[in-house]
Design an enzyme around this catalytic site. Sequence first.
Site, PDB file in Angstrom:
ATOM      1  N   PHE A 133       0.881  -1.171   0.000  1.00 40.00           N
ATOM      2  CA  PHE A 133       0.000   0.000   0.000  1.00 40.00           C
ATOM      3  C   PHE A 133       0.919   1.222   0.000  1.00 40.00           C
ATOM      4  O   PHE A 133       1.687   1.414   0.952  1.00 40.00           O
ATOM      5  CB  PHE A 133      -0.822  -0.071   1.292  1.00 40.00           C
ATOM      6  CG  PHE A 133      -1.880   0.962   1.501  1.00 40.00           C
ATOM      7  CD1 PHE A 133      -3.165   0.789   0.982  1.00 40.00           C
ATOM      8  CD2 PHE A 133      -1.638   2.086   2.288  1.00 40.00           C
ATOM      9  CE1 PHE A 133      -4.173   1.720   1.235  1.00 40.00           C
ATOM     10  CE2 PHE A 133      -2.638   3.011   2.547  1.00 40.00           C
ATOM     11  CZ  PHE A 133      -3.912   2.826   2.013  1.00 40.00           C
ATOM     12  N   SER A 142       1.243  12.273   7.882  1.00 41.88           N
ATOM     13  CA  SER A 142      -0.040  12.457   8.562  1.00 41.88           C
ATOM     14  C   SER A 142      -1.025  13.207   7.670  1.00 41.88           C
ATOM     15  O   SER A 142      -2.220  12.924   7.659  1.00 41.88           O
ATOM     16  CB  SER A 142       0.173  13.242   9.866  1.00 41.88           C
ATOM     17  OG  SER A 142       0.818  12.430  10.819  1.00 41.88           O
ATOM     18  N   GLN A 286       3.296  -5.919  46.676  1.00 43.63           N
ATOM     19  CA  GLN A 286       2.103  -5.132  46.327  1.00 43.63           C
ATOM     20  C   GLN A 286       2.307  -4.241  45.104  1.00 43.63           C
ATOM     21  O   GLN A 286       1.391  -4.052  44.307  1.00 43.63           O
ATOM     22  CB  GLN A 286       1.663  -4.298  47.526  1.00 43.63           C
ATOM     23  CG  GLN A 286       1.007  -5.154  48.593  1.00 43.63           C
ATOM     24  CD  GLN A 286       0.169  -4.334  49.543  1.00 43.63           C
ATOM     25  OE1 GLN A 286       0.397  -3.143  49.709  1.00 43.63           O
ATOM     26  NE2 GLN A 286      -0.799  -4.963  50.177  1.00 43.63           N
ATOM     27  N   GLU A 370      -0.088   3.815   9.841  1.00 40.17           N
ATOM     28  CA  GLU A 370      -1.535   3.818   9.554  1.00 40.17           C
ATOM     29  C   GLU A 370      -2.267   4.897  10.345  1.00 40.17           C
ATOM     30  O   GLU A 370      -3.403   4.699  10.790  1.00 40.17           O
ATOM     31  CB  GLU A 370      -2.138   2.419   9.753  1.00 40.17           C
ATOM     32  CG  GLU A 370      -1.633   1.466   8.674  1.00 40.17           C
ATOM     33  CD  GLU A 370      -2.201   0.083   8.726  1.00 40.17           C
ATOM     34  OE1 GLU A 370      -3.407  -0.055   8.970  1.00 40.17           O
ATOM     35  OE2 GLU A 370      -1.427  -0.870   8.522  1.00 40.17           O
ATOM     36  N   SER A 373      -1.000   8.351  16.602  1.00 41.76           N
ATOM     37  CA  SER A 373      -1.987   8.521  17.671  1.00 41.76           C
ATOM     38  C   SER A 373      -2.642   9.897  17.610  1.00 41.76           C
ATOM     39  O   SER A 373      -3.858  10.036  17.788  1.00 41.76           O
ATOM     40  CB  SER A 373      -1.314   8.346  19.037  1.00 41.76           C
ATOM     41  OG  SER A 373      -0.912   7.005  19.184  1.00 41.76           O
ATOM     42  N   GLU A 374      -1.833  10.918  17.331  1.00 37.91           N
ATOM     43  CA  GLU A 374      -2.360  12.284  17.290  1.00 37.91           C
ATOM     44  C   GLU A 374      -3.433  12.423  16.207  1.00 37.91           C
ATOM     45  O   GLU A 374      -4.431  13.137  16.391  1.00 37.91           O
ATOM     46  CB  GLU A 374      -1.219  13.283  17.025  1.00 37.91           C
ATOM     47  CG  GLU A 374      -0.236  13.440  18.175  1.00 37.91           C
ATOM     48  CD  GLU A 374       0.718  12.253  18.354  1.00 37.91           C
ATOM     49  OE1 GLU A 374       0.716  11.321  17.526  1.00 37.91           O
ATOM     50  OE2 GLU A 374       1.462  12.253  19.356  1.00 37.91           O
TER      51      GLU A 374
HETATM   52  N1  COS Z   1     -14.043   6.891   4.888  1.00 41.87           N
HETATM   53  C1  COS Z   1     -14.548   7.359   3.728  1.00 41.87           C
HETATM   54  N2  COS Z   1     -14.339   8.627   3.288  1.00 41.87           N
HETATM   55  C2  COS Z   1     -13.582   9.424   4.048  1.00 41.87           C
HETATM   56  C3  COS Z   1     -13.015   9.003   5.265  1.00 41.87           C
HETATM   57  C4  COS Z   1     -13.280   7.688   5.670  1.00 41.87           C
HETATM   58  N3  COS Z   1     -12.770   7.212   6.807  1.00 41.87           N
HETATM   59  N4  COS Z   1     -12.301   9.999   5.820  1.00 41.87           N
HETATM   60  C5  COS Z   1     -12.422  11.048   4.985  1.00 41.87           C
HETATM   61  N5  COS Z   1     -13.195  10.682   3.909  1.00 41.87           N
HETATM   62  C6  COS Z   1     -13.605  11.552   2.799  1.00 41.87           C
HETATM   63  C7  COS Z   1     -14.351  12.730   3.384  1.00 41.87           C
HETATM   64  O1  COS Z   1     -15.732  12.438   3.510  1.00 41.87           O
HETATM   65  C8  COS Z   1     -14.094  13.807   2.376  1.00 41.87           C
HETATM   66  O2  COS Z   1     -14.973  13.658   1.281  1.00 41.87           O
HETATM   67  P1  COS Z   1     -15.896  14.914   0.817  1.00 41.87           P
HETATM   68  O3  COS Z   1     -14.893  15.956   0.399  1.00 41.87           O
HETATM   69  O4  COS Z   1     -16.694  14.349  -0.305  1.00 41.87           O
HETATM   70  O5  COS Z   1     -16.649  15.291   2.024  1.00 41.87           O
HETATM   71  C9  COS Z   1     -12.695  13.498   1.870  1.00 41.87           C
HETATM   72  O6  COS Z   1     -12.472  12.110   2.153  1.00 41.87           O
HETATM   73  C10 COS Z   1     -11.645  14.335   2.550  1.00 41.87           C
HETATM   74  O7  COS Z   1     -11.711  14.084   3.945  1.00 41.87           O
HETATM   75  P2  COS Z   1     -11.085  15.056   5.031  1.00 41.87           P
HETATM   76  O8  COS Z   1     -11.642  16.430   4.821  1.00 41.87           O
HETATM   77  O9  COS Z   1     -11.257  14.415   6.338  1.00 41.87           O
HETATM   78  O10 COS Z   1      -9.544  15.116   4.589  1.00 41.87           O
HETATM   79  P3  COS Z   1      -8.312  15.569   5.419  1.00 41.87           P
HETATM   80  O11 COS Z   1      -7.227  15.922   4.477  1.00 41.87           O
HETATM   81  O12 COS Z   1      -8.720  16.603   6.402  1.00 41.87           O
HETATM   82  O13 COS Z   1      -7.937  14.179   6.155  1.00 41.87           O
HETATM   83  C11 COS Z   1      -6.979  12.836   7.902  1.00 41.87           C
HETATM   84  C12 COS Z   1      -7.408  14.193   7.351  1.00 41.87           C
HETATM   85  C13 COS Z   1      -6.154  13.160   9.106  1.00 41.87           C
HETATM   86  C14 COS Z   1      -8.213  12.037   8.297  1.00 41.87           C
HETATM   87  C15 COS Z   1      -6.157  11.997   6.883  1.00 41.87           C
HETATM   88  O14 COS Z   1      -5.170  12.797   6.260  1.00 41.87           O
HETATM   89  C16 COS Z   1      -5.451  10.825   7.549  1.00 41.87           C
HETATM   90  O15 COS Z   1      -6.069   9.793   7.850  1.00 41.87           O
HETATM   91  N6  COS Z   1      -4.136  10.938   7.777  1.00 41.87           N
HETATM   92  C17 COS Z   1      -3.303   9.841   8.237  1.00 41.87           C
HETATM   93  C18 COS Z   1      -2.796   9.126   7.046  1.00 41.87           C
HETATM   94  C19 COS Z   1      -2.228   7.805   7.397  1.00 41.87           C
HETATM   95  O16 COS Z   1      -2.845   6.986   8.037  1.00 41.87           O
HETATM   96  N7  COS Z   1      -1.007   7.583   6.900  1.00 41.87           N
HETATM   97  C20 COS Z   1      -0.369   6.352   7.045  1.00 41.87           C
HETATM   98  C21 COS Z   1      -0.243   5.728   5.705  1.00 41.87           C
HETATM   99  S1  COS Z   1      -0.442   4.017   5.673  1.00 41.87           S
HETATM  100  S2  COS Z   1       1.065   3.353   6.737  1.00 41.87           S
END
Ligand code: COS
Length: 395
Positions: A133, A142, A286, A370, A373-374
């Site tokens: 992935f 993040s 304890q 993935e 925590s933050e």
């Molecule tokens: N399931 C389905 N759709 C989702 C979703 C989910 N869990 N989370 C967000 N979406 C959709 C939203 O609904 C939004 O769609 P619309 O524009 O149609 O409303 C779109 O995706 C954008 O979502 P959002 O506004 O939340 O985007 P952000 O850029 O603000 O996302 C987070 C923020 C923090 C949630 C995201 O960047 C994230 O998860 N970051 C961590 C990434 C990660 O895990 N990296 C590790 C890689 S794998 S080791």
Amino acid sequence: MGGDPKAAAGLPFLDEEHISLREEVSRWAGEHLPSLSQEADVDLACRRLVRDLGRAGWLRYVVGGREYGGVAEGIDVRSVCLIRETLAYHSSLAEFAFAMQGLGSGPISLYGTQAQRRRYLPKVVAGEAVAAFALSEPGAGSDAAALECRAYPDGDGYVLEGEKTWISNGGIADFYVVFARTDGEGPGGISAFIVDAEVPGLRVKERIQAIAPHPLAHLVLEGCRVAREQVLGGIGEGFRIAMATLDLFRISVAAAALGFARRALEEATRYALQRRMFGTTLARMQLTRARLAQMVVDLEAATLLTYRAAWLRDRGFRVTKEAAMAKVFATERAQAIIDGAVQMMGGLGVKGGEVVESLFRAIRPLRIYEGASEIQWLIIAREVLREYGEEVGVR
Ligand code: COS
């Protein structure tokens, strides 16, 4: 209820078949997985584990669709969690190999066309193709929507240009699900592509050594051409695909944390029962009892959150908040449990090659990958505020 009280954790969310599955995996892992200690050549070890997990039939649980070798039409998240937790108890590399087959092929199971599923999933199930992935980039970890890898339309396909980093299975994967920008800025301009490892222009720039060794790499895509049929879901759907896949697999990260923590707790308890000091045993003191009690409560609470999230997902609910809660709580508390085990075991806890020492290293990345925590805290708060009618992003 009766039976083994340790197996009772998470029980309200499990069916009879899950309990039998846990027993079967546990038996298999006990016989086939040597130990938690790290192997010298992780690439070889990982490939071998993928093949063995495939032969044993466990990879049937990480893909969706009976037609493609899966055990069910969808992915049963509780089964994935039970297998991952049990493998983690025995071997961090085995749980990694199992989980990455799921995460790497998850977007295909969830959003692939019939032709894409038919081409990739049976090989994933058999352990004949290693999946990966590829979302993170040097400037987008993040903040995944900030990714800059580009996909330009070219004839009847696309050309990908950019870099991906922290890619698990990077260098040993047979295919990557790559998230790249097809349009503008932000999450709406991202699309997902299946890129075969042998496609010209895809190369490993650097292998990354992590605290708990596993195949990890920085990739470069230069003039990497893929056919239109390799687009997953629709153009512009990539971010949603990545997030929905992570919703599912973040629950299984929590399950891995449970497996590591459960093993550390058992190791430390056995040690405390036999270790003599001050004319008694460590277990009778304890301070030890208070620590043990705290570890057990944390583990049970984490187990319930994890299997509740998995159960809700299996019932068809969107579990963005519940998955984030399970991941952050289970991984953070597992770190504390394992640290407690190290402390109880004293010198042995930090001696290279000891089980708790390797668990101490194995748990650490789970609080980061993935979604750190933050990020989970931000997601939980956003979802809660939404329930109160407040539309907020995480920014
Ligand atoms: N399931 C389905 N759709 C989702 C979703 C989910 N869990 N989370 C967000 N979406 C959709 C939203 O609904 C939004 O769609 P619309 O524009 O149609 O409303 C779109 O995706 C954008 O979502 P959002 O506004 O939340 O985007 P952000 O850029 O603000 O996302 C987070 C923020 C923090 C949630 C995201 O960047 C994230 O998860 N970051 C961590 C990434 C990660 O895990 N990296 C590790 C890689 S794998 S080791």
